[in-house]
Design an enzyme around this catalytic site. Sequence first.
Site, short mmCIF file in Angstrom:
data_model
loop_
_atom_site.label_atom_id
_atom_site.label_comp_id
_atom_site.label_asym_id
_atom_site.label_seq_id
_atom_site.Cartn_x
_atom_site.Cartn_y
_atom_site.Cartn_z
N GLY A 61 0.82 -1.21 0.00
CA GLY A 61 0.00 0.00 0.00
C GLY A 61 0.85 1.25 0.00
CG PHE A 62 0.24 6.18 -0.13
CD1 PHE A 62 1.47 6.60 -0.64
CD2 PHE A 62 -0.57 7.13 0.49
CE1 PHE A 62 1.88 7.92 -0.53
CE2 PHE A 62 -0.18 8.46 0.59
CZ PHE A 62 1.05 8.85 0.10
CB ILE A 63 1.12 4.46 4.63
CG1 ILE A 63 0.33 5.73 4.35
CG2 ILE A 63 1.93 4.61 5.91
CD1 ILE A 63 -0.81 5.99 5.32
CE1 TYR A 68 -10.67 3.83 7.05
CE2 TYR A 68 -11.14 6.17 7.28
CZ TYR A 68 -10.23 5.14 7.21
OH TYR A 68 -8.89 5.41 7.31
CE LYS A 98 -8.28 2.14 9.76
NZ LYS A 98 -7.05 1.31 9.88
#
Length: 337
Positions: free
Chosen positions: A11-13, A153, A157
Amino acid sequence: MPTALVTGAAGFIGYHLCQLLLNDGFTVCGTDGMTTYYDIALKRDRLARLRVRDGFAFTEGMLETPGLIESLAADCKPDVIVHLAAQAGVRYSLENPRSYIDSNIVGTFNVMEAARQQQVAHLLMASTSSVYGANTQMPYAETHKADLPMTIYAATKKATEAMGHSYAHLWNLPTTLFRFFTVYGPWGRPDMAYFKFTRAILNGDPIDVYNNGEMYRDFTYVGDLVRAIRLLIDTPPVRPADGETVPEGDSLSPVAPYRVVNIGNSTSVKLTDFIAALERALGIEAQKNLLPMQKGDVPATWADASLLHRLTGYRPQTDVGDGLAAFVDWYRAYYDA
């Protein structure tokens, strides 16, 4: 060498964090579900750049698959686990909420079980600024209430934060949850606004600007973000001794080795100013399609990142103009735009 297990490694991070950990001498066991939520080719290209690195190993699989992450952790024997994998995206949670339950709650439970079984020195898990929801007290501090999530979402979290606290308390498992604030930069996610804006502007298409541009975000450059995570790896929370009080402003739990930490730039930037910085980086003025606020969106985010600084001595500080210029340079090279 210390060993880190990183979920969401493609993924991005996750990609940027794996690169940083490898540079710092870590052995990295990466895993990713390689889902098609956005362009799988981008994930494969990130992963290809990691696979050529010494010290990196990869396993593909969905975290909600029973036994998968537990088996991987048993083989990897990590010193730390950094859990970044998740079903992301505020707007997509309106279309497919069940995927958020499967990935963000069931998958996170499996990660916590793996951490418990391996007795890792530190479990770090990604949360989001979205958990602050309807809270209007800004800048957001970790000690503020975050009980009014605006999307499924955000709710998932927030649930993982509560789950993490219970495991930290029950198993004396040092656990840090970090709340991200609108991360951007090279190799970013195509579903994010700045990525969509760049594609549209270069194609000569109008961009959708919600709430007529009257929105504010704490934009955090990905390089700053992963540097903060790297420093937090070395700062595991310690449960206060009996009779010891938690320092003012610290989110450290009084009953568990558990802490929540904001990672943000500590600056709230108006969306129209962000677009103007992107226009300067591209050298093109955008055509703007002004629209009302979308369901589930919040008008503003703004991080109080003073706890991060007290713990690590570090402050994210990349200017939006500089960060967007770096993204545009990457975008032009990657897409030959």
